[in-house]
Design a protein around this motif. Structure first.
Motif, PDB file in Angstrom:
ATOM      1  N   TRP A   1       0.178   4.885  10.002  1.00 51.38           N
ATOM      2  CA  TRP A   1       1.035   3.826   9.468  1.00 51.38           C
ATOM      3  C   TRP A   1       2.341   3.743  10.239  1.00 51.38           C
ATOM      4  O   TRP A   1       2.805   2.651  10.566  1.00 51.38           O
ATOM      5  CB  TRP A   1       1.319   4.084   7.985  1.00 51.38           C
ATOM      6  CG  TRP A   1       0.177   3.773   7.075  1.00 51.38           C
ATOM      7  CD1 TRP A   1      -1.137   3.619   7.425  1.00 51.38           C
ATOM      8  CD2 TRP A   1       0.243   3.597   5.654  1.00 51.38           C
ATOM      9  NE1 TRP A   1      -1.900   3.367   6.316  1.00 51.38           N
ATOM     10  CE2 TRP A   1      -1.089   3.346   5.225  1.00 51.38           C
ATOM     11  CE3 TRP A   1       1.262   3.639   4.727  1.00 51.38           C
ATOM     12  CZ2 TRP A   1      -1.394   3.120   3.875  1.00 51.38           C
ATOM     13  CZ3 TRP A   1       0.965   3.420   3.377  1.00 51.38           C
ATOM     14  CH2 TRP A   1      -0.350   3.161   2.963  1.00 51.38           C
TER      15      TRP A   1
ATOM     16  N   LEU B   1       9.136  -0.379   5.746  1.00 54.78           N
ATOM     17  CA  LEU B   1       8.281   0.781   5.553  1.00 54.78           C
ATOM     18  C   LEU B   1       9.143   1.816   4.847  1.00 54.78           C
ATOM     19  O   LEU B   1      10.109   2.325   5.418  1.00 54.78           O
ATOM     20  CB  LEU B   1       7.783   1.307   6.902  1.00 54.78           C
ATOM     21  CG  LEU B   1       6.703   2.381   6.862  1.00 54.78           C
ATOM     22  CD1 LEU B   1       5.388   1.795   6.353  1.00 54.78           C
ATOM     23  CD2 LEU B   1       6.494   2.974   8.246  1.00 54.78           C
TER      24      LEU B   1
ATOM     25  N   GLN C   1       0.844  -1.184   0.000  1.00 55.03           N
ATOM     26  CA  GLN C   1       0.000   0.000   0.000  1.00 55.03           C
ATOM     27  C   GLN C   1       0.884   1.241   0.000  1.00 55.03           C
ATOM     28  O   GLN C   1       2.012   1.203   0.509  1.00 55.03           O
ATOM     29  CB  GLN C   1      -0.884   0.037   1.249  1.00 55.03           C
ATOM     30  CG  GLN C   1      -1.886  -1.091   1.361  1.00 55.03           C
ATOM     31  CD  GLN C   1      -2.626  -1.034   2.693  1.00 55.03           C
ATOM     32  OE1 GLN C   1      -2.008  -0.944   3.746  1.00 55.03           O
ATOM     33  NE2 GLN C   1      -3.940  -1.077   2.642  1.00 55.03           N
ATOM     34  N   TRP C   2       0.366   2.347  -0.539  1.00 57.82           N
ATOM     35  CA  TRP C   2       1.139   3.577  -0.495  1.00 57.82           C
ATOM     36  C   TRP C   2       0.221   4.775  -0.372  1.00 57.82           C
ATOM     37  O   TRP C   2      -0.952   4.727  -0.741  1.00 57.82           O
ATOM     38  CB  TRP C   2       2.053   3.703  -1.716  1.00 57.82           C
ATOM     39  CG  TRP C   2       1.386   3.604  -3.064  1.00 57.82           C
ATOM     40  CD1 TRP C   2       1.181   2.472  -3.794  1.00 57.82           C
ATOM     41  CD2 TRP C   2       0.851   4.679  -3.842  1.00 57.82           C
ATOM     42  NE1 TRP C   2       0.554   2.759  -4.977  1.00 57.82           N
ATOM     43  CE2 TRP C   2       0.338   4.113  -5.033  1.00 57.82           C
ATOM     44  CE3 TRP C   2       0.756   6.052  -3.658  1.00 57.82           C
ATOM     45  CZ2 TRP C   2      -0.258   4.873  -6.039  1.00 57.82           C
ATOM     46  CZ3 TRP C   2       0.160   6.823  -4.649  1.00 57.82           C
ATOM     47  CH2 TRP C   2      -0.331   6.231  -5.817  1.00 57.82           C
ATOM     48  N   LYS C   3       0.787   5.844   0.177  1.00 64.02           N
ATOM     49  CA  LYS C   3       0.055   7.100   0.318  1.00 64.02           C
ATOM     50  C   LYS C   3       1.060   8.248   0.337  1.00 64.02           C
ATOM     51  O   LYS C   3       2.240   8.056   0.651  1.00 64.02           O
ATOM     52  CB  LYS C   3      -0.777   7.118   1.608  1.00 64.02           C
ATOM     53  CG  LYS C   3       0.050   7.099   2.891  1.00 64.02           C
ATOM     54  CD  LYS C   3      -0.845   7.209   4.123  1.00 64.02           C
ATOM     55  CE  LYS C   3      -0.013   7.231   5.415  1.00 64.02           C
ATOM     56  NZ  LYS C   3      -0.861   7.374   6.622  1.00 64.02           N
TER      57      LYS C   3
ATOM     58  N   ARG D   1       3.948   0.590   2.565  1.00 65.12           N
ATOM     59  CA  ARG D   1       4.020  -0.474   3.560  1.00 65.12           C
ATOM     60  C   ARG D   1       3.535  -1.786   2.943  1.00 65.12           C
ATOM     61  O   ARG D   1       2.547  -1.820   2.204  1.00 65.12           O
ATOM     62  CB  ARG D   1       3.210  -0.143   4.804  1.00 65.12           C
ATOM     63  CG  ARG D   1       1.709  -0.096   4.625  1.00 65.12           C
ATOM     64  CD  ARG D   1       1.020   0.049   5.971  1.00 65.12           C
ATOM     65  NE  ARG D   1      -0.429   0.051   5.848  1.00 65.12           N
ATOM     66  CZ  ARG D   1      -1.267   0.143   6.884  1.00 65.12           C
ATOM     67  NH1 ARG D   1      -0.787   0.254   8.117  1.00 65.12           N
ATOM     68  NH2 ARG D   1      -2.572   0.133   6.697  1.00 65.12           N
TER      69      ARG D   1
ATOM     70  N   THR E   1       1.733  -5.351   2.615  1.00 62.18           N
ATOM     71  CA  THR E   1       0.475  -5.874   3.163  1.00 62.18           C
ATOM     72  C   THR E   1       0.528  -7.370   3.396  1.00 62.18           C
ATOM     73  O   THR E   1      -0.413  -7.939   3.945  1.00 62.18           O
ATOM     74  CB  THR E   1      -0.685  -5.572   2.203  1.00 62.18           C
ATOM     75  OG1 THR E   1      -0.399  -6.156   0.923  1.00 62.18           O
ATOM     76  CG2 THR E   1      -0.853  -4.071   2.024  1.00 62.18           C
TER      77      THR E   1
ATOM     78  N   GLU F   1       1.741   2.293  13.714  1.00 66.57           N
ATOM     79  CA  GLU F   1       1.422   0.868  13.703  1.00 66.57           C
ATOM     80  C   GLU F   1       2.602   0.003  13.275  1.00 66.57           C
ATOM     81  O   GLU F   1       2.823  -1.078  13.849  1.00 66.57           O
ATOM     82  CB  GLU F   1       0.246   0.609  12.748  1.00 66.57           C
ATOM     83  CG  GLU F   1      -0.115  -0.857  12.591  1.00 66.57           C
ATOM     84  CD  GLU F   1      -1.151  -1.095  11.501  1.00 66.57           C
ATOM     85  OE1 GLU F   1      -1.343  -2.278  11.126  1.00 66.57           O
ATOM     86  OE2 GLU F   1      -1.751  -0.119  11.005  1.00 66.57           O
ATOM     87  N   CYS F   2       3.384   0.476  12.279  1.00 67.69           N
ATOM     88  CA  CYS F   2       4.329  -0.418  11.609  1.00 67.69           C
ATOM     89  C   CYS F   2       5.801  -0.097  11.834  1.00 67.69           C
ATOM     90  O   CYS F   2       6.653  -0.969  11.655  1.00 67.69           O
ATOM     91  CB  CYS F   2       4.078  -0.398  10.096  1.00 67.69           C
ATOM     92  SG  CYS F   2       2.414  -0.848   9.602  1.00 67.69           S
TER      93      CYS F   2
ATOM     94  N   ASP G   1       0.968   9.921  12.572  1.00 68.05           N
ATOM     95  CA  ASP G   1       0.700   9.144  11.359  1.00 68.05           C
ATOM     96  C   ASP G   1       0.399   7.702  11.736  1.00 68.05           C
ATOM     97  O   ASP G   1       1.212   7.025  12.378  1.00 68.05           O
ATOM     98  CB  ASP G   1       1.895   9.193  10.402  1.00 68.05           C
ATOM     99  CG  ASP G   1       1.596   8.470   9.098  1.00 68.05           C
ATOM    100  OD1 ASP G   1       1.122   9.123   8.156  1.00 68.05           O
ATOM    101  OD2 ASP G   1       1.817   7.249   9.031  1.00 68.05           O
TER     102      ASP G   1
END
Length: 353
Positions: free
Chosen positions: A167, A128, A61-63, A79, A81, A170-171, A165
């Motif tokens: 992500w 990440l 996934q990306w943003k 990140r 998945t 969490e990661c 943030d």
């Protein structure tokens, strides 16, 4: 090509308007520096060897995230998945901060090639990945890009403290941060490492850079190396060669009047600060066998090793400058990802005792 506002009409009736400014430098048809100091930029990169298709089924996934609102700078966060993406021993992912190449004059994380490379790194390391844009020259000459690299890491430090943030919260394992870049981005990684090691860039206790990955770094110098002289003597070929624009890009990127021995270009130049007492994290340097800067890369590794810095060299014979960018899914890129993964695992084991 972006347009330049027309000159104001003369206050003297009947006088002719001043002539338009001349083009002083034209870099690959993308960046034009004009005689009045203004810059034209084109958004047409179709003549460059861009990927026409980026796989959409990769487990990542990306943003996009703003890291410097004042300068309008963003980074793209990736990140993986895939289930079980992190090891049981390390439930969170290492963070890989990535700076793209482009001679400090062109490039963006949005380019398909850089996007594809970041997808690979995020999914296969796994990590990440934060692929960051920075201010480009000649609108923003060096050290603007170097300062932007420091801003990314300072932003990461603030994220580690604030946890805003989702992500990252969490990661991200902020105790396993790696800084990576190709070509001009590799130059930026060197300067980040030097600033960290000298104490000029402080990240506090929450963020720890445990390794640097420098891919075919873009360094310069007034005196030609043997490989540079050889490349200049060769007849032009139809193959895309980013190296033929290197001198021009240095003219556009360095401060006005500076030579290629400026500290931003030459880490061992006459005005460069000594690195003997600067504490470097472990460094992986990738050298491409057909890169016209290969002699500079080899010298860089040799000089750092002579100072006792922990440096590992990975050589890719038969490959040109930027092979991971131009062919991110090729065999050589497969090997590069494997080498980077192994380096990160070694750094993690060493840093955690």
């Amino acid at each position: 090509m972006s347009t330049i506002p027309s000159s104001p009409a003369s206050a003297v009736s009947g006088s002719a308007p001043p002539p338009p400014p001349d083009v002083v430098e034209d870099c690959m048809g993308i960046v034009q520096l004009l005689s009045d100091g203004t810059v034209r930029r084109s958004l047409d990169y179709s003549h460059l060897p861009m990927l026409r298709h980026v796989p959409s089924d990769l487990p990542v996934q990306w943003k996009d995230v703003v890291y410097d609102a004042g300068n309008g700078l963003r980074l793209r966060m990736y990140r993986p998945t895939t289930a079980g993406r992190a090891e049981k021993k390390h439930p969170k992912l290492p963070v890989l901060v990535y700076f793209h190449g482009g001679g400090f004059c062109i490039g963006s994380f949005e380019w398909p090639n850089f996007h594809a490379g970041a997808l690979r790194l995020a999914g296969e390391l796994p990590a990440l990945v934060l692929s960051a844009d920075y201010r480009l020259a000649p609108e923003h000459r060096l050290p603007a890009a170097h300062r932007d690299a420091e801003t990314v890491l300072s932003w990461l430090r603030d994220q580690a403290a604030a946890g805003t943030d989702a992500w990252l919260a969490e990661c991200a394992d902020f105790g396993r941060v790696f800084v990576c870049g190709d070509s001009a981005g590799g130059n930026m990684v060197h300067h980040v490492a030097a600033r960290l090691g000298s104490g000029a860039l402080a990240l506090g206790d929450r963020v720890r850079v445990v390794g640097c990955v420098i891919l075919w770094p873009y360094f310069g110098g007034e005196e030609r190396t043997a490989a540079e002289a050889e490349a200049e003597a060769m007849a032009p070929s139809s193959e895309f060669d980013p190296g033929k624009n290197f001198d021009q890009m240095w003219r556009l990127a360095l401060p006005d009047g500076a030579t290629r021995d400026h500290p931003a270009a030459n880490p061992f130049g006459p005005e460069s600060a000594p690195l003997d007492d600067v504490r470097f994290p472990p460094v992986l340097v990738a050298k491409a066998g057909r890169d016209r800067m290969r002699d500079r890369v080899a010298e860089y590794v040799a000089r750092l090793r002579a100072m006792g810095k922990p440096v590992e060299l990975a050589e890719f014979e038969g490959q040109g400058q930027g092979f991971f960018v131009f062919a991110p899914f090729g065999d050589a890129s497969d090997e590069l990802v494997r080498v980077v993964r192994q380096f990160m695992c070694t750094c993690t084991a060493t840093s955690h005792g």
